[in-house]
Design an enzyme around this catalytic site. Structure first.
Site, short mmCIF file in Angstrom:
data_model
loop_
_atom_site.label_atom_id
_atom_site.label_comp_id
_atom_site.label_asym_id
_atom_site.label_seq_id
_atom_site.Cartn_x
_atom_site.Cartn_y
_atom_site.Cartn_z
N ARG A 46 0.81 -1.22 0.00
CA ARG A 46 0.00 0.00 0.00
C ARG A 46 0.84 1.27 0.00
NH1 ARG A 46 -4.79 -1.26 3.91
NH2 ARG A 46 -3.12 -1.02 5.39
N LYS A 145 3.69 -17.65 8.01
CA LYS A 145 3.07 -17.80 9.31
C LYS A 145 2.90 -16.43 9.96
CE LYS A 145 5.53 -18.42 13.06
NZ LYS A 145 6.38 -17.28 13.46
N HIS A 175 9.68 -21.68 7.92
CA HIS A 175 11.04 -21.57 7.36
C HIS A 175 12.01 -22.53 8.03
CE1 HIS A 175 11.82 -18.83 10.74
NE2 HIS A 175 13.11 -18.99 10.50
N LYS A 179 15.72 -25.02 6.59
CA LYS A 179 17.09 -24.98 7.13
C LYS A 179 17.79 -26.29 6.74
CE LYS A 179 15.99 -22.01 11.06
NZ LYS A 179 16.83 -20.80 11.03
N GLU A 213 16.77 -17.99 21.55
CA GLU A 213 17.17 -16.79 20.81
C GLU A 213 17.72 -15.76 21.79
OE1 GLU A 213 14.50 -15.68 17.37
OE2 GLU A 213 13.06 -16.33 18.87
N ASP A 232 4.00 -18.26 18.52
CA ASP A 232 5.01 -17.74 17.60
C ASP A 232 6.04 -18.81 17.20
OD1 ASP A 232 6.32 -15.54 16.19
OD2 ASP A 232 7.90 -15.72 17.71
N HIS A 237 7.41 -24.05 14.54
CA HIS A 237 8.78 -24.52 14.35
C HIS A 237 9.12 -25.73 15.23
CE1 HIS A 237 9.00 -20.89 12.13
NE2 HIS A 237 9.35 -20.08 13.11
N LYS A 335 12.91 -16.04 24.15
CA LYS A 335 13.66 -14.86 23.72
C LYS A 335 14.60 -14.47 24.86
CE LYS A 335 10.91 -13.73 20.07
NZ LYS A 335 11.42 -14.03 18.73
C1 BG6 Z 1 9.95 -16.52 13.42
C2 BG6 Z 1 9.40 -15.91 14.67
O1 BG6 Z 1 9.05 -17.41 12.85
O2 BG6 Z 1 11.15 -17.20 13.72
C3 BG6 Z 1 10.40 -14.99 15.33
O3 BG6 Z 1 8.20 -15.20 14.37
C4 BG6 Z 1 11.72 -15.69 15.52
O4 BG6 Z 1 9.90 -14.49 16.56
C5 BG6 Z 1 12.19 -16.38 14.25
O5 BG6 Z 1 12.68 -14.74 15.94
C6 BG6 Z 1 13.40 -17.25 14.48
O6 BG6 Z 1 13.93 -17.71 13.27
P1 BG6 Z 1 15.46 -18.10 13.12
O7 BG6 Z 1 15.58 -18.61 11.71
O8 BG6 Z 1 16.25 -16.85 13.37
O9 BG6 Z 1 15.74 -19.15 14.15
#
Ligand code: BG6
Length: 485
Positions: A46, A145, A175, A179, A213, A232, A237, A335
């Protein structure tokens, strides 16, 4: 090997994901000669900017997120020439005529529509694509997602997208499946005989999956605070990692064969109920602390207000099947942990009897550690004799395979592989509708159990491995979280 020529339309083209991940991934693939010269990447959003401005922003993004030594001379200019931009209202009328005209210039291209927008727009964008006659056999839609925030909203999104795209043309991204090391799990388990024979409750004591993370919520507080670690990270994942670890051998690598097996695992997850939720789950939220020596603020300070959202979750999960009966899977993600680390640890049962004198030996069980990031690799922790004349003294040692050392090449980002798979039409590493919904059905049970017994998340200082109750969760079972040897 080059893929077919394509026109990829990226909705949400000025957003974070496009800037950080999609453009750099497409650039790498282009530079490696995989993207044919007749392909176009059309940004759509947009934001009212000219195509030239979008190209300049893309150039900046690549310079920012691709290391300079990886950018070959002239490659960036050549890549930028393939970019175009349309200002569009995904849910309204504006911009659609222009997009349609551009796409109709090349009717035979493969057409991935990448929806990197808020999920509320997935349905409206798909309806617009259909009403403008933009969906054909070579079209595919890619959904980022989160697909919803619970089963009900996930179904509504899947219904809306499913009205205009057949399931075979829908690519739901997780994603983590792109990997390298995650794909390696399939190779490890199904291209070797030694591990699969041991992959049973008779030999395995338990499995741990950790995705830690160091980052906080990074300017995404608005999204994150409505989501939390369960939605999340864990619902997608971590459950996908669990599926690949626990599933039976698929018949072959076809998308449906692999997804059928993952679905069975999701359906076998033991529901978590209000009765056991306090014993088997821990929610945490980071307070102020320090990560890698740098002081960081608490979640509440970043958010500018108090919140009951979890930034950490640990859980004991059971897979109800013959193979896994009695083998707990301990999952944790958070986190602001001390380091960025994703790993799967398969811990084998202790040896049944020791012929070694008591003082010679710490009875460490064997562990297979599959390291997803950083320093991708695998190691098997085994007991060995300490060298020297000191008698039979034992100590744990690693049989270590570092992928970085073994294959001296750059590890492509997950999005590179996944984007090219979309163009090729290979959906093996994408989630099918029933999988996403089965994962939500189980996660909904946890969310409901939490809301039935509302408790504030346990605080943990930033830079630690979560609240102490997460340690208690596993220690109650006489086990401990894996630490590096
Ligand atoms: C995302 C989450 O799907 O994956 C994020 O929404 C997260 O919160 C991220 O930081 C982590 O991905 P990666 O590839 O850095 O482990």
């Amino acid at each position: 090997i080059p893929v077919a020529s394509f026109d990829c339309v990226v909705f949400g083209a000025t957003g974070d994901l496009t800037t950080r991940k999609l453009l750099p991934a497409l650039f790498y693939r282009f530079q490696d000669g995989q993207i044919p010269g007749t392909s176009r990447i059309i940004g759509a959003s947009r934001t009212d900017i000219a195509a030239e401005t979008f190209r300049e922003r893309a150039r900046d993004a690549i310079k920012r997120f691709v290391p300079p030594q990886d950018i070959r001379e002239g490659a960036l200019d050549a890549f930028i020439d393939h970019l175009d931009y349309v200002m569009i209202d995904g849910a309204g009328e504006e911009g659609w005529a222009e997009l349609t005209a551009k796409l109709n210039e090349r009717p035979d291209q493969v057409r991935p529509y990448y929806l990197a927008t808020s999920p509320d727009l997935y349905g409206p964008i798909c309806r617009n694509l259909a009403s403008h006659g933009l969906i054909g056999e070579k079209s595919r839609v890619v959904l980022e997602k989160p697909i919803g925030k619970d089963l009900k909203s996930a179904r509504a999104i899947n219904d809306a997208v499913g009205e205009v795209f057949p399931e075979t043309q829908i690519y739901r991204i997780d994603h983590y499946l792109g990997k390298e090391t995650v794909q390696n799990l399939l190779a490890l388990r199904f291209a070797n005989t030694i591990f699969e024979r041991l992959w049973t409750a008779d030999v395995i004591d338990h499995v741990q999956i950790t995705v830690a993370e160091t980052v906080g919520v990074e300017g995404r507080a608005g999204y994150y605070d409505r989501s939390g670690a369960l939605r999340d990270m864990l619902q997608n994942h971590l459950l996908q990692l669990l599926c690949l670890t626990a599933m039976e051998s698929p018949l072959n690598l076809d998308a449906n064969a692999v997804r059928d097996e993952k679905l069975k695992v999701l359906r076998a997850l033991k529901p978590i109920t209000p009765n056991d939720v306090q014993q088997v789950t821990v929610r945490g939220q980071y307070g102020a602390g320090a990560v890698a020596g740098k002081p960081v603020e608490s979640y509440a300070t970043e958010l500018e207000g108090p919140s009951r959202t979890e930034t950490f979750v640990a859980m004991k999960v059971e897979v109800q099947s013959w193979r896994w009966a009695g083998v707990p899977f301990y999952l944790r993600t958070g986190k602001r942990m001390p380091q960025k680390l994703s790993e799967i640890v398969v811990q084998f049962r202790a040896s049944p009897f020791s012929i070694f004198p008591e003082e010679s030996f710490g009875r460490e069980p064997n562990r297979l550690v599959i390291r997803l990031q950083p320093q991708e690799g695998m190691k098997l922790e085994v007991m060995t004799k300490d060298p020297g004349p000191g008698g039979m003294r034992l100590r744990p040692t690693n049989l270590d395979i570092s992928f970085e050392e073994t294959f001296k090449q750059r590890y492509p980002d997950a999005y590179e592989r996944l984007l090219m798979d979309v163009v090729r039409g290979n959906a093996t590493l994408f989630m099918r509708r029933d999988e996403v919904e089965a994962a939500w059905a189980w996660a909904d049970g946890v969310l409901k159990a939490w809301s039935d017994r509302p408790e504030a998340p346990r605080p943990y200082p930033a830079g630690t491995w979560g609240p102490t109750s997460a340690i208690a969760l596993i220690e109650r079972d006489g086990r401990t979280w894996h630490e590096e040897l």
